[in-house]
Motif scaffolding. Sequence first.
Motif, short mmCIF file in Angstrom:
data_model
loop_
_atom_site.label_atom_id
_atom_site.label_comp_id
_atom_site.label_asym_id
_atom_site.label_seq_id
_atom_site.Cartn_x
_atom_site.Cartn_y
_atom_site.Cartn_z
N TYR A 194 -27.32 -100.47 97.32
CA TYR A 194 -26.65 -101.52 98.09
C TYR A 194 -26.59 -101.15 99.57
O TYR A 194 -26.98 -101.92 100.45
CB TYR A 194 -25.24 -101.71 97.54
CG TYR A 194 -24.37 -102.70 98.26
CD1 TYR A 194 -24.25 -104.01 97.82
CD2 TYR A 194 -23.65 -102.33 99.39
CE1 TYR A 194 -23.44 -104.92 98.48
CE2 TYR A 194 -22.84 -103.24 100.06
CZ TYR A 194 -22.74 -104.53 99.59
OH TYR A 194 -21.94 -105.43 100.25
N LEU A 195 -26.12 -99.94 99.84
CA LEU A 195 -25.95 -99.54 101.24
C LEU A 195 -27.29 -99.40 101.94
O LEU A 195 -27.41 -99.72 103.13
CB LEU A 195 -25.18 -98.22 101.32
CG LEU A 195 -23.73 -98.31 100.85
CD1 LEU A 195 -23.09 -96.94 100.85
CD2 LEU A 195 -22.95 -99.26 101.75
N THR A 211 -26.14 -97.44 92.06
CA THR A 211 -26.14 -98.80 92.61
C THR A 211 -25.56 -98.84 94.02
O THR A 211 -26.07 -99.53 94.90
CB THR A 211 -25.31 -99.73 91.71
OG1 THR A 211 -25.65 -99.45 90.37
CG2 THR A 211 -25.59 -101.18 92.02
N ASN A 212 -24.50 -98.05 94.22
CA ASN A 212 -23.86 -98.06 95.54
C ASN A 212 -24.84 -97.70 96.65
O ASN A 212 -24.83 -98.29 97.72
CB ASN A 212 -22.71 -97.07 95.57
CG ASN A 212 -21.52 -97.58 94.77
OD1 ASN A 212 -21.48 -98.75 94.44
ND2 ASN A 212 -20.58 -96.71 94.47
N LEU A 213 -25.66 -96.70 96.36
CA LEU A 213 -26.60 -96.26 97.40
C LEU A 213 -27.67 -97.31 97.63
O LEU A 213 -28.09 -97.54 98.76
CB LEU A 213 -27.23 -94.93 97.02
CG LEU A 213 -26.29 -93.73 97.15
CD1 LEU A 213 -27.01 -92.45 96.75
CD2 LEU A 213 -25.79 -93.61 98.59
N VAL A 226 -25.79 -106.89 95.12
CA VAL A 226 -26.97 -106.13 95.55
C VAL A 226 -28.14 -107.09 95.81
O VAL A 226 -28.86 -106.95 96.80
CB VAL A 226 -27.37 -105.09 94.48
CG1 VAL A 226 -28.51 -104.22 94.99
CG2 VAL A 226 -26.19 -104.21 94.12
N ASP A 239 -26.65 -106.65 89.72
CA ASP A 239 -25.42 -107.01 90.43
C ASP A 239 -25.75 -108.01 91.54
O ASP A 239 -26.58 -107.75 92.39
CB ASP A 239 -24.84 -105.72 91.03
CG ASP A 239 -23.51 -105.95 91.70
OD1 ASP A 239 -23.16 -107.11 91.94
OD2 ASP A 239 -22.83 -104.96 91.98
#
Lengths: 160, 917
Positions: B351-352, B347-349, B389, B386
């Motif tokens: 988002y970024l 998820t972090n990637l 996101v 999320d």
Amino acid sequence: MQFMLLFSRQGKLRLQKWYVPLSDKEKKKITRELVQTVLARKPKMCSFLEWRDLKIVYKRYASLYFCCAIEDQDNELITLEIIHRYVELLDKYFGSVCELDIIFNFEKAYFILDEFLLGGEVQETSKKNVLKAIEQADLLQEKTENMFHSKSFIGSKKAY
Amino acid sequence: MLAGSRPGVGKAATSRRLAPLCSPSPGKSKEAEIKRINKELANIRSKFKGDKALDGYSKKKYVCKLLFIFLLGHDIDFGHMEAVNLLSSNRYTEKQIGYLFISVLVNSNSELIRLINNAIKNDLASRNPTFMGLALHCIANVGSREMAEAFAGEVPKILVAGDTMDSVKQSAALCLLRLYRTSPDLVPMGDWTSRVVHLLNDQHLGVVTAATSLITTLAQKNPEEFKTSVSLAVSRLSRIVTSASTDLQDYTYYFVPAPWLSVKLLRLLQCYPPPEDPAVRGRLTECLETILNKAQEPPKSKKVQHSNAKNAVLFEAISLIIHHDSEPNLLVRACNQLGQFLQHRETNLRYLALESMCTLASSEFSHEAVKTHIDTVINALKTERDVSVRQRAVDLLYAMCDRSNAQQIVAEMLSYLETADYSIREEIVLKVAILAEKYAVDYAWYVDTILNLIRIAGDYVSEEVWYRVIQIVINRDDVQGYAAKTVFEALQAPACHENLVKVGGYILGEFGNLIAGDPRSSPLVQFNLLHSKFHLCSVPTRALLLSTYIKFVNLFPEVKPTIQDVLRGDSQLRNADVELQQRAVEYLRLSTVASTDILATVLEEMPPFPERESSILAKLKKKKGPSTVTDLEDTKRERSVDVNGGPEPAPASASAAVGPSPAVPACCDGLGNNLLLFCSLMFVCKNNGVLFENQLLQIGLKSEFRQNLGRMFIFYGNKTSTQFLNFTPTPVPRCGLDSLTRTHLNLQTKPVDPTVDGGAQVQQVVNIECVSDFTEAPVLNIQFRYGGTFQNVSVQLPITLNKFFQPTEMSSQDFFQRWKQLSNPQQEVQNIFKAKHPMDTEITKAKIIGFGSALLEEVDPNPANFVGAGIIHTKTSQTGCLLRLEPNLQAQMYRLTLRTSKETVSQRLCELLSQQF
């Protein structure tokens, strides 16, 4: 980085480090708001969120949340690894760290943080160098403690 | 690690000391804890106050306990003095605890600060690296202005001294960085700066890491001084990215060589444009390519730390590529890389990637490449779990939107809006409204979209949004009938949002006549429909409806008796609300006494609104902080002016004055609040607007000029929640090079209140006198303290020569006669230039009038040309000016000719006006 907060799953603040000047009132307000926001998030959600004009990067380790506020141009992923490196440092120093270590040895947690991060920026990324600095300080402490009170409480615990 | 509680905690002395204070056992109540703490505090207080002098150890013990109590969340209001005493102890532990207490519980008590500074001074001079380290940490942690005053000169010396130990250098670098952030004015640049730059070459990577942070911060404000850091940073970066993962030993983090340092170096390079030296540039491009290549290699470890560190460097490299915005090849590669991340399982990637792509969308080289990911992004909007996101996905859709995909994106956003989280609804509403307006080819579509917005998320539709739809409908003849029909239909719904009633009431009041021919929407039907909603509405809406009714009286004489009956009713004439009652009384009277002619004049259709930047955009900027939004707007350069084509700068006139539906004055407010960033260019042809805006401060202007005098109202808005202190704005005229002795402009002003509360606005009046013609605009310098740091802002004040321009009407004959008189080569200045904006006749006319000149119709034999005349008033002289602007549509060029009796005036006016088209 503007500040770093460590808090428990129950929302108890365990460590706070502010790199920008704020009044106590503001600090408390920010802490309250952020703790609530972060605790409300589900696992598997992403580790970043926008909050006011800052970016929040957080990660949970066991019962503790590590939460950093960074500015717009700052790098989220490297901040996530700042958190991890700090946890590694604590872990190495305390030998499998737990929340209670940070509660009762808060001064150590602060000293380690100061060696690693200063003024909100990474000062030293080498684990060896940070721990060497802390060990040297401990040695000095031991010396003085021994000299004046002959109590040894650190010697038994070598970080590495 | 942090696996949970384990036995054998009490390893350090503190735990033994503190354990009785804090029981983690849940059985004890909060009151019991507080009681115990208070008891302990009382005990410590009595020890500190006691007759017996405490030895260092006990002092340390109690100070440590106080700290602990503070960290448990209790307030501590004593012990500072004891902590300061500990600083001068020779024993390391005591000193250390003293410093920790000071760092955590800083008190701005100035007497203490002096004592603390003294102790620090001694430790800095001690040459004991451990003590020096403690002292530097303390300065960096507290970072107060007093400390900057005391140490800003000393710390740079420590930093560059040859015999300073590496660890002390690191602390000194970051300590200096903190002081510079707090008080840049107190840190003197000097010889040390070049030596700091050379720390980038240091053997010790820790020193390089700390120094890079410092240099980045300093370079942002003093780019020239630190220019040499670029080539050094590139070569350092190059050595890191090409090193094997074991080369850097402990600086390799999960197989990634020096990720922190790499990120910082890439960040430093973002303070500068692409390097000019081709060799350096080539080397940097190689580095960036290597980083992009590495992303495609199989991971060296499965640990998330490995991929995070690697991708942190990658994202920073992509930021640099976007910042340079000059290598199409790299930009497209960056875009493809982000495209891969959009579908990553982390998820972090995702988002970024969404976040980073947002900036990529504004580059002309990669805008198209970003657009190819539209389906993925829309999918993210629908499926991401999320909300943060999804928010990024909305942002990216907004950024990638252009004419080609606007309909699709707006439709997707609208459908997402039905289920969107409450926290982001308002923002989505604004974005939809802006996109619908900006990319509307078909205004029926625009009207439909906004009505849909109101239907789906009426509560989140702010005033700006519904004002805007009304402005646009008023300015576009072709959509008025459709709008009337559509709102009429929408109002049929049994439960419609109050915002719809407002829009409906306003539009039917203005354009209800366009659909009155149809018996299904006859005047009476329209009136009954609106009036059926009346009683459910709030006071402002009812007031607006009353205005609609009086407009109906004018539009449809046949419903006059019905409306008079309503106005005469007790619930109107005797309404408890003053505004409603007054309107009812006045409108009733107006409908009875005024003749049809007067009524028709008073209630004439609203004149078109002047061309201004969308107030919704302003609102979004306010919400999101200006930087994000403007970048996109600036780079895309899709002008929205053609939407509200009304060029007349005349504000709402007759009907606004008498038929004051609350929307009208408010509308003007909404419009007047437009946001224009920095660009004084925009102010050449207008007098009001936002001059400057950043995260902290907004500066608005209102000005008026008459002959050679002017008055400017400057509004300073504190956008933060914190007070600004020592707030001193100073307008300064600048002399041109031609005469250093003479002032061309006199500016007079009074100082403003030095304290600006959070959210508050202060006003400053500047009286302006133009003595003689000038080229350099004055500068507004603003200094203030915000949360301990000193802020410095300088902006150009848009006082340009043409502000003292008075229009002169003249006949064709006069014009040509004077034109011929001014035929000396020095008197004429001509400029041929390419059109920077769409060549729209109406806009051009508005700009010439806004410039201050009269627009002379039927003077030039070619009707496509524009001719103007006026007089520049200065204290010393009056200069007659003639101008002629010839557009060439095929070539998208203009030729502008100015003739005045004074060469400098011709020159300056020509420069100013040329920039406008």
